[in-house]
Design a protein around this motif. Sequence first.
Motif, mmCIF file in Angstrom:
data_model
loop_
_atom_site.group_PDB
_atom_site.id
_atom_site.type_symbol
_atom_site.label_atom_id
_atom_site.label_comp_id
_atom_site.label_asym_id
_atom_site.label_seq_id
_atom_site.Cartn_x
_atom_site.Cartn_y
_atom_site.Cartn_z
ATOM 1 N N LYS A 285 0.848 -1.188 0.000
ATOM 2 C CA LYS A 285 0.000 0.000 0.000
ATOM 3 C C LYS A 285 0.886 1.241 0.000
ATOM 4 C CE LYS A 285 -4.069 -1.663 -0.225
ATOM 5 N NZ LYS A 285 -4.834 -1.383 -1.440
ATOM 6 N N LEU A 286 0.424 2.268 -0.677
ATOM 7 C CA LEU A 286 1.186 3.493 -0.890
ATOM 8 C C LEU A 286 0.774 4.592 0.092
ATOM 9 C CD1 LEU A 286 2.961 5.437 -2.626
ATOM 10 C CD2 LEU A 286 0.943 5.755 -4.062
ATOM 11 N N VAL A 287 1.790 5.251 0.647
ATOM 12 C CA VAL A 287 1.584 6.472 1.427
ATOM 13 C C VAL A 287 2.440 7.546 0.749
ATOM 14 C CG1 VAL A 287 1.753 7.601 3.669
ATOM 15 C CG2 VAL A 287 1.250 5.137 3.546
ATOM 16 N N PRO A 288 1.807 8.431 -0.041
ATOM 17 C CA PRO A 288 2.583 9.445 -0.766
ATOM 18 C C PRO A 288 2.886 10.661 0.108
ATOM 19 C CG PRO A 288 0.278 9.590 -1.393
ATOM 20 C CD PRO A 288 0.393 8.465 -0.394
ATOM 21 N N LEU A 289 4.152 10.857 0.409
ATOM 22 C CA LEU A 289 4.569 12.032 1.186
ATOM 23 C C LEU A 289 5.229 13.065 0.276
ATOM 24 C CD1 LEU A 289 6.083 10.196 4.292
ATOM 25 C CD2 LEU A 289 3.762 11.082 3.988
ATOM 26 N N CYS A 290 5.672 12.639 -0.881
ATOM 27 C CA CYS A 290 6.354 13.499 -1.846
ATOM 28 C C CYS A 290 5.342 14.352 -2.615
ATOM 29 C CB CYS A 290 7.132 12.602 -2.807
ATOM 30 S SG CYS A 290 7.751 13.432 -4.270
ATOM 31 N N ALA A 291 5.623 15.642 -2.735
ATOM 32 C CA ALA A 291 4.728 16.558 -3.450
ATOM 33 C C ALA A 291 4.558 16.141 -4.910
ATOM 34 C CB ALA A 291 5.265 17.986 -3.370
ATOM 35 N N TYR A 292 5.627 15.689 -5.550
ATOM 36 C CA TYR A 292 5.517 15.281 -6.952
ATOM 37 C C TYR A 292 4.617 14.057 -7.090
ATOM 38 C CZ TYR A 292 6.265 14.082 -11.730
ATOM 39 O OH TYR A 292 6.024 13.802 -13.041
ATOM 40 N N VAL A 293 4.785 13.085 -6.211
ATOM 41 C CA VAL A 293 3.956 11.873 -6.272
ATOM 42 C C VAL A 293 2.489 12.228 -6.034
ATOM 43 C CG1 VAL A 293 3.493 9.617 -5.227
ATOM 44 C CG2 VAL A 293 5.859 10.334 -5.651
ATOM 45 N N LYS A 294 2.228 13.124 -5.088
ATOM 46 C CA LYS A 294 0.842 13.566 -4.839
ATOM 47 C C LYS A 294 0.252 14.220 -6.089
ATOM 48 C CE LYS A 294 1.283 14.326 0.135
ATOM 49 N NZ LYS A 294 1.285 15.333 1.202
ATOM 50 N N ALA A 295 1.030 15.065 -6.752
ATOM 51 C CA ALA A 295 0.567 15.739 -7.974
ATOM 52 C C ALA A 295 0.337 14.709 -9.085
ATOM 53 C CB ALA A 295 1.589 16.785 -8.419
ATOM 54 N N PHE A 296 1.223 13.711 -9.179
ATOM 55 C CA PHE A 296 1.064 12.655 -10.183
ATOM 56 C C PHE A 296 -0.252 11.916 -9.954
ATOM 57 C CE2 PHE A 296 1.444 8.386 -11.813
ATOM 58 C CZ PHE A 296 2.088 8.551 -13.030
ATOM 59 N N LEU A 297 -0.564 11.597 -8.714
ATOM 60 C CA LEU A 297 -1.808 10.875 -8.391
ATOM 61 C C LEU A 297 -3.051 11.701 -8.725
ATOM 62 C CD1 LEU A 297 -0.759 9.202 -5.026
ATOM 63 C CD2 LEU A 297 -1.097 8.060 -7.233
ATOM 64 N N LYS A 298 -2.956 13.023 -8.608
ATOM 65 C CA LYS A 298 -4.086 13.886 -8.993
ATOM 66 C C LYS A 298 -4.319 13.814 -10.497
ATOM 67 C CE LYS A 298 -4.525 17.197 -5.308
ATOM 68 N NZ LYS A 298 -3.638 18.048 -4.554
ATOM 69 N N ARG A 299 -3.220 13.746 -11.265
ATOM 70 C CA ARG A 299 -3.309 13.661 -12.732
ATOM 71 C C ARG A 299 -3.660 12.257 -13.213
ATOM 72 N NH1 ARG A 299 1.571 16.296 -12.211
ATOM 73 N NH2 ARG A 299 2.705 14.529 -13.089
ATOM 74 N N HIS A 300 -3.390 11.257 -12.383
ATOM 75 C CA HIS A 300 -3.616 9.845 -12.759
ATOM 76 C C HIS A 300 -4.363 9.127 -11.624
ATOM 77 C CE1 HIS A 300 -0.832 10.316 -16.148
ATOM 78 N NE2 HIS A 300 -0.083 11.000 -15.316
ATOM 79 N N PRO A 301 -5.637 9.478 -11.417
ATOM 80 C CA PRO A 301 -6.388 8.930 -10.276
ATOM 81 C C PRO A 301 -6.564 7.416 -10.326
ATOM 82 C CG PRO A 301 -7.836 10.164 -11.744
ATOM 83 C CD PRO A 301 -6.431 10.415 -12.207
ATOM 84 N N GLU A 302 -6.316 6.794 -11.477
ATOM 85 C CA GLU A 302 -6.425 5.337 -11.547
ATOM 86 C C GLU A 302 -5.443 4.646 -10.595
ATOM 87 O OE1 GLU A 302 -3.579 6.535 -14.949
ATOM 88 O OE2 GLU A 302 -5.369 7.357 -13.981
ATOM 89 N N TRP A 303 -4.369 5.342 -10.215
ATOM 90 C CA TRP A 303 -3.384 4.769 -9.287
ATOM 91 C C TRP A 303 -3.810 4.899 -7.823
ATOM 92 C CZ3 TRP A 303 0.027 1.412 -10.724
ATOM 93 C CH2 TRP A 303 0.532 1.440 -12.024
ATOM 94 N N ASN A 304 -4.880 5.639 -7.563
ATOM 95 C CA ASN A 304 -5.331 5.800 -6.165
ATOM 96 C C ASN A 304 -5.721 4.468 -5.528
ATOM 97 O OD1 ASN A 304 -4.845 8.529 -6.206
ATOM 98 N ND2 ASN A 304 -6.949 9.094 -6.679
ATOM 99 N N ARG A 305 -5.874 3.442 -6.355
ATOM 100 C CA ARG A 305 -6.202 2.103 -5.827
ATOM 101 C C ARG A 305 -5.098 1.574 -4.909
ATOM 102 N NH1 ARG A 305 -4.756 1.426 -11.309
ATOM 103 N NH2 ARG A 305 -2.991 0.028 -11.643
ATOM 104 N N LEU A 306 -3.906 2.152 -4.992
ATOM 105 C CA LEU A 306 -2.786 1.697 -4.167
ATOM 106 C C LEU A 306 -2.713 2.394 -2.820
ATOM 107 C CD1 LEU A 306 0.120 1.573 -6.777
ATOM 108 C CD2 LEU A 306 -1.413 -0.264 -6.085
ATOM 109 N N LEU A 307 -3.507 3.433 -2.639
ATOM 110 C CA LEU A 307 -3.387 4.234 -1.410
ATOM 111 C C LEU A 307 -3.748 3.442 -0.160
ATOM 112 C CD1 LEU A 307 -4.816 7.636 -2.668
ATOM 113 C CD2 LEU A 307 -2.423 7.055 -2.211
ATOM 114 N N ALA A 308 -2.955 3.648 0.874
ATOM 115 C CA ALA A 308 -3.189 2.979 2.155
ATOM 116 C C ALA A 308 -4.405 3.584 2.842
ATOM 117 C CB ALA A 308 -1.965 3.109 3.045
#
Length: 94
Positions: free
Chosen positions: A71-94
């Motif tokens: 499971k993913l915990v995004p602490l990096c600002a770039y990774v957070k921005a990437f997830l906003k642009r690619h919400p299909e990856w939100n399935r990995l969020l813890a």
Amino acid sequence: MNYADNDIIDNEAIHNFEFFVDGHRSFIDYKTRDNRIYLIHTEVPEELEGRGIAGVMVEKVLTYIEQRDMKLVPLCAYVKAFLKRHPEWNRLLA
């Protein structure tokens, strides 16, 4: 240029996912705990900026995480921005 053939390297000793392009090292710092992976910081050297390297690297790391059922915990600002642009990856969020 397409970097799909470049591999992501899990350098566990220093908690970095490494990605090499043209001899330059890009990386994402991470920590793991209880089957969770915390992506802390993404860095691409100046020589590679503006070439889409960070996005390719993040996508490869997310694929790596998914393949290991983590499971993913995004602490990096770039990774957070990437997830906003690619919400299909939100399935990995813890």
